[in-house]
Design an enzyme around this catalytic site. Structure first.
Site, PDB file in Angstrom:
ATOM      1  CB  ALA A  52     -35.959 -88.370  -2.822  1.00  0.00           C
ATOM      2  CB  THR A  53     -30.724 -89.465  -4.631  1.00  0.00           C
ATOM      3  OG1 THR A  53     -31.342 -89.550  -5.920  1.00  0.00           O
ATOM      4  CG2 THR A  53     -30.731 -90.848  -4.018  1.00  0.00           C
ATOM      5  CB  THR A  54     -28.664 -85.707  -6.381  1.00  0.00           C
ATOM      6  OG1 THR A  54     -27.933 -86.859  -5.946  1.00  0.00           O
ATOM      7  CG2 THR A  54     -27.737 -84.511  -6.394  1.00  0.00           C
ATOM      8  CE  LYS A  85     -35.222 -88.136  -6.697  1.00  0.00           C
ATOM      9  NZ  LYS A  85     -33.797 -88.522  -6.779  1.00  0.00           N
TER      10      LYS A  85
END
Length: 280
Positions: A52-54, A85
């Site tokens: 998962a990113t930002t 997320k």
């Protein structure tokens, strides 16, 4: 109907006084169930695990906003386009995940159970400092996995009922806890998101302005970071946005987020680099 103490599924240790932390109970009774205690398969597990990113968060007068993009990556491949997320931790706090997606989601679920368990045992919600410290302990328990490339770096935020203000906490892989001022971002696109918020954030932003600012920041992160997903107009996939105030937390509906995102995208058609900040 038998009592809980008579149930063969519950260990007698669970019924003893002094058991406050659900994670500590699980660690003593079945440590293999904790996210950080799993046995890794042979090979490079980190390269095969979706990431998962930002995640971005910002405070405003009376609350805090947290938003996350929807993309999960596995190396140079988009593993999922609509991953979530950002999750409610309890009624007055939210947690966003960056890093190894599977372990991060498990850690969030354990954290949610920790807070619910404490509330049932003590009859009151844990303080913001207490919540942030509990999450730090869970991250520290995943240090072994982090050293093997499966790091989890969440962002935690909520409304402090005692201080009557929104607060944001960031972490490192060792469980170090840091309180942030005004705004923060984590994940692969965090550098670009924070740079965007430095120009867009103002102390007088209300809830609507804060929501617009974090969506602008996610757009800027996606513009420069391939692992961060921008608004997907074709599939109508937009960031997950949570707002927490004294009245509790709520997730903005897809229609609410889409309305803001559509305005952001339309403005970027005229100016791709986004709104201009004043020099003074």
């Amino acid at each position: 109907m038998g009592h809980a103490a008579d149930s063969p599924r519950l260990s007698p240790a669970f019924m003893q006084p002094g058991v406050v932390s659900f994670a500590e109970f699980v660690g003593a009774q079945a440590p293999d169930l904790l996210p950080g205690r799993r046995t890794l398969p042979p090979g490079d597990a980190a390269a095969l695990a979706p990431h998962a990113t930002t995640i971005v968060a910002a405070t405003f007068e009376g609350g805090v906003v947290m938003a996350g993009d929807r993309r999960a990556t596995m190396g140079n491949i988009i593993a999922q386009r609509d991953i979530e997320k950002v999750f409610p931790a309890d009624e007055y706090s939210v947690v966003g995940i960056a890093g190894t997606a599977g372990l991060a989601v498990e850690m969030v679920r354990l954290f949610q159970t920790e807070l619910e368990h404490y509330e049932k045992i003590e009859g009151t919600t844990l303080s913001m400092d207490g919540k942030s410290n509990r999450l730090a302990a869970l991250i520290r328990g995943n240090l072994g996995m982090a050293m093997q490339g499966l790091a989890v770096v969440p962002l935690f935020a909520g409304f402090d009922l005692a201080g009557q203000l929104g607060r944001i906490f960031s972490y490192d892989v060792t469980g170090g806890r840091y309180e942030e001022t005004a705004f923060h971002a984590v994940g692969s696109g965090s550098l670009f998101a924070r740079g965007s918020l430095k120009k867009l954030y103002r102390d007088d932003l209300g809830e609507a302005g804060c929501v617009a600012a974090v969506i602008q920041a996610l757009y800027d992160a996606a513009d420069d970071d391939s692992a961060t997903g921008g608004p997907d107009l074709a599939r109508r996939i937009f960031p997950v946005v949570h707002v927490v105030t004294a009245d509790g937390g709520r997730r903005l509906t897809d229609a609410e987020v889409a309305e803001v995102a559509d305005r952001v995208v339309a403005a970027r058609m005229e100016r791709p680099d986004g709104p201009v900040a004043g020099l003074l």
